[in-house]
Scaffold this motif. Structure first.
Motif, short mmCIF file in Angstrom:
data_model
loop_
_atom_site.label_atom_id
_atom_site.label_comp_id
_atom_site.label_asym_id
_atom_site.label_seq_id
_atom_site.Cartn_x
_atom_site.Cartn_y
_atom_site.Cartn_z
N GLY A 1 0.79 -1.23 0.00
CA GLY A 1 0.00 0.00 0.00
C GLY A 1 0.82 1.27 0.00
N LEU A 2 2.04 1.22 0.49
CA LEU A 2 2.89 2.41 0.50
C LEU A 2 3.48 2.72 -0.87
N ARG A 3 3.23 1.86 -1.82
CA ARG A 3 3.74 2.04 -3.19
C ARG A 3 2.56 2.33 -4.11
N SER A 4 2.65 3.41 -4.83
CA SER A 4 1.57 3.73 -5.77
C SER A 4 2.12 4.52 -6.96
N GLU A 5 1.56 4.26 -8.13
CA GLU A 5 1.92 5.01 -9.33
C GLU A 5 1.01 6.22 -9.51
N ASP A 6 0.02 6.36 -8.65
CA ASP A 6 -0.97 7.42 -8.78
C ASP A 6 -0.50 8.69 -8.06
N PRO A 7 -0.20 9.77 -8.78
CA PRO A 7 0.26 10.99 -8.10
C PRO A 7 -0.75 11.54 -7.11
N ASP A 8 -2.03 11.25 -7.34
CA ASP A 8 -3.06 11.76 -6.43
C ASP A 8 -2.99 11.12 -5.05
N ARG A 9 -2.27 10.01 -4.94
CA ARG A 9 -2.14 9.34 -3.64
C ARG A 9 -0.90 9.77 -2.87
N HIS A 10 -0.05 10.58 -3.47
CA HIS A 10 1.21 10.93 -2.82
C HIS A 10 1.00 11.59 -1.47
N GLY A 11 -0.02 12.44 -1.36
CA GLY A 11 -0.28 13.10 -0.08
C GLY A 11 -0.66 12.11 1.00
N GLU A 12 -1.54 11.17 0.66
CA GLU A 12 -1.96 10.13 1.60
C GLU A 12 -0.79 9.27 2.03
N LEU A 13 0.06 8.89 1.07
CA LEU A 13 1.21 8.05 1.38
C LEU A 13 2.23 8.81 2.21
N ALA A 14 2.43 10.09 1.90
CA ALA A 14 3.37 10.90 2.67
C ALA A 14 2.93 11.02 4.11
N GLU A 15 1.64 11.21 4.32
CA GLU A 15 1.11 11.31 5.68
C GLU A 15 1.32 10.00 6.45
N ALA A 16 1.06 8.88 5.78
CA ALA A 16 1.26 7.57 6.42
C ALA A 16 2.72 7.35 6.75
N ALA A 17 3.61 7.71 5.83
CA ALA A 17 5.04 7.52 6.07
C ALA A 17 5.51 8.35 7.25
N ALA A 18 5.05 9.59 7.33
CA ALA A 18 5.45 10.45 8.44
C ALA A 18 4.99 9.87 9.78
N GLU A 19 3.79 9.30 9.80
CA GLU A 19 3.31 8.69 11.04
C GLU A 19 4.13 7.45 11.40
#
Length: 288
Positions: free
Chosen positions: A18-36
């Protein structure tokens, strides 16, 4: 003097498709999860699937120190020169943060799959020529030959779907210095029937793959253990499940066998590209 990788990685990381995505629209969601995840104390984020430096970049940019690694990047689908260029770009902007985890994938998933060991050696030769340092690449090594290659041509091994017995075997081959960072599935479920059912559902896509089943057979399991979704003995060897104490005890068996770091993957029956953020928090609490 460079600090050895095993000293900067910490004991626990998170493995996630789930932390891997080709969709640029998900970058914000993934960045938030990574920071947590970094705030929760995990030392590394391992990107499942055929991942790349491009997938790692938004997570690295959103965090300050956590390592981000591919687990794995398929040697069949990424050219060494392109991988080296992407590595150099990330290294320039965020030194020391990206780890290139490599693997040969599986014959049933790769059309051009042939002589995988020789292909991996050639790929490493090309990465050498392109300037990717050995101490920043890792191999998803299962068998003895690939483990020796991880010892001699990389910083160590990131084996997937393995047991403590395999970990002890891998440590014996690798020796003391190389990193050994197995993936381990974690089922936050105390009911044995429910926990094993979730594990068997997860195993369904892996049991048809000879790279994994041959490895199980090398380490004491039988053909009967591979039937009907996997025997209780196989499931219990491959997964940590139960209450907090049971999960910590299972995790400890991997460290006692020689692991330096564990890439922990939540197994909960949800889609594999989901972000199980509550489960990551619960697991961090259990490990504290």
């Amino acid at each position: 003097m460079t600090t050895p990788l095993k000293e900067t990685l910490g004991r626990y990381g998170i493995w996630s498709v789930g932390l891997r995505s080709e969709d640029p629209d998900r970058h914000g969601e993934l960045a938030e999860a990574a920071a947590e995840l970094e705030e929760l104390g995990y030392g590394a984020l391992w990107l499942g699937g055929n991942s790349s430096a491009a997938n790692a970049a938004p997570l690295i940019e959103a965090t300050s120190k956590v390592k981000v690694g591919t687990s794995i990047q398929s040697i069949w689908q990424h050219e060494p020169d392109a991988s080296a260029s992407a590595f150099a770009d990330l290294e320039s902007s965020h030194p020391g943060r990206f780890l290139l985890g490599l693997g040969v994938s599986h014959a049933k998933r790769v059309e051009q799959y042939a002589r995988p060991y020789s292909a991996l050696v050639a790929h490493l030769d090309d990465l050498d020529a392109a300037g990717v340092p050995e101490d920043r690449r890792l191999l998803a090594a299962l068998g003895p030959k690939s483990l020796r290659l991880a010892r001699d041509r990389a910083a160590g091994s990131i084996p997937y779907l393995v047991t403590p017995e395999h970990t002890a075997h891998a440590r014996e081959i690798l020796g003391e210095a190389p990193l050994l960072a197995p993936e381990l599935g974690v089922v936050l479920e105390t009911d044995p029937d429910r926990a094993r059912a979730l594990a068997r559902e997860f195993l369904e896509i892996y049991l048809p793959l000879p790279n994994y089943t041959n490895n199980f057979l090398r380490h004491g399991f039988t053909e009967d253990d591979l039937k009907d979704g996997g025997s209780d003995r196989l499931v219990d060897a491959l997964f940590a499940w139960g209450d907090d104490q049971a999960i910590r005890t299972k995790i400890d068996t991997f460290f006692e066998a020689g692991a330096d770091h564990l890439a922990l993957q939540i197994v909960d029956g949800e889609p594999r590209d989901a972000l199980p953020r509550k489960a990551w928090r619960d697991l961090a609490s259990a490990l504290a």
